[in-house]
Each structure stands twice: as C-alpha cells, then as structure tokens.
Motif scaffolding. Structure first.
Motif, short mmCIF file in Angstrom:
data_model
loop_
_atom_site.label_atom_id
_atom_site.label_comp_id
_atom_site.label_asym_id
_atom_site.label_seq_id
_atom_site.Cartn_x
_atom_site.Cartn_y
_atom_site.Cartn_z
N SER A 117 0.86 -1.18 -0.13
CA SER A 117 0.03 0.17 0.05
C SER A 117 0.96 1.18 -0.01
O SER A 117 2.02 1.16 0.26
N GLY A 126 -4.72 1.08 -4.48
CA GLY A 126 -5.43 1.82 -3.55
C GLY A 126 -6.55 2.53 -4.40
O GLY A 126 -6.65 1.99 -5.37
N ASP A 132 -4.32 5.45 -0.06
CA ASP A 132 -5.07 4.37 0.53
C ASP A 132 -5.76 5.11 1.76
O ASP A 132 -6.08 4.75 2.94
N THR A 133 -6.02 6.24 1.56
CA THR A 133 -6.66 7.46 2.44
C THR A 133 -5.75 7.94 3.51
O THR A 133 -6.17 8.96 4.26
N ILE A 154 -6.47 -0.25 2.34
CA ILE A 154 -7.35 0.93 2.73
C ILE A 154 -7.70 0.49 4.06
O ILE A 154 -7.72 1.74 4.83
#
Length: 154
Positions: free
Chosen positions: A38, A57, A79-80, A136
């Motif tokens: 990620s 992501g 991935d926020t 995520i």
C-alpha cells in the motif's frame, strides 16, 4: 558392481536430479514473484527499492495529468492515509477512473516516483482488488489507532 550398490547409486542420482530441479523451480519462482504494498507501506520503507512490486489503492480525485509527450500519464494512488505519485507510459485501461480502485506494477525511483510498467483497473463498479481493499482498511484502522494514541497523550 553389486545390485545393492547399483540401487544406492540410482537413489543418490535420483535425489541429485530432484534437488537440481527443485532449485531451478524455486529460482524461477523467486525471480517472477511480485509483492503488493500500500502507499503507507511504501512510505514507511517496507517496499523494495530495486525490484518490481505492486502498489494499489484508490486513484485520487483531480490527480490525473498527462505529460507534454502525450503518452506519459501521472496520477496519485492513495490508501486514504498516504499518497503516492505514479507515472505510466502507455494506454490506460478503459475502466481506469479517478476515485476508483487501481493496482500498478513497477519500480520505485530514487526520487520517490513510482514508475509503472502495468496498470490494472477494476472490472466492474463493485469490484476493487482484494489487496487494495485490505490496504485501505488497514490504513484506516492505523489512522484511528494513531489518533486515539495522540488523544491519550494529551
């Protein structure tokens, strides 16, 4: 040579051939193995610097741009929690969209730019690669844990 010695020689020879075959298979497997990371894992240095790997992501909204050559595309995968810029030279999949799931395979440059050799997009509106979904979710739970720890320190 006695029959017993012939059997032992045959067994030893068979084991040697089997060992060589196993070594060749494992070597081929190792050179074709591609791991998934990620953007958060890449930012923390878990990703290899000199090997192919996959990063996945969501494509960040408003991040898609084309270079002057008209072929190279840059976008941000998130991935926020962490973002990662990806450069890809080629034609993007038809289903590639901002805000949707994506997995890119390539190498991380010395400047932190991920240069992709392949970009994979979701195949329908409800699908996201399992690795991207897990990344995520993990990033979200990590962010919640960090906020809770910060709150407790205050």
């Amino acid at each position: 040579m006695k029959a017993r010695q012939q059997r032992i020689a045959l067994i030893v020879g068979g084991l040697a051939v089997l060992g060589i075959a196993a070594a060749l298979v494992l070597n081929a497997f190792q050179s074709n193995l591609v791991f998934f990371f990620s953007p958060t894992q890449v930012a923390t240095g878990e990703a290899p610097k000199d090997r192919l790997f996959r990063v996945g992501g969501l494509v960040k909204e408003g991040s898609l741009s084309r270079d002057a050559d008209g072929v190279t595309v840059r976008f941000v995968v998130t991935d926020t929690v962490k973002d990662m810029t990806v450069a890809y030279k080629g034609i993007l999949p038809d289903l590639f969209r901002e805000g949707k799931g994506v997995v890119a395979q390539g190498k991380l440059g010395a400047d932190g730019l991920f240069v992709a050799s392949e970009v994979l997009a979701k195949h329908d509106e409800n699908y996201m690669p399992p690795e991207a979904t897990k990344a995520i979710n993990d990033a979200g739970s990590r962010e919640i844990n960090e906020k809770a720890a910060h709150t407790l320190k205050q």
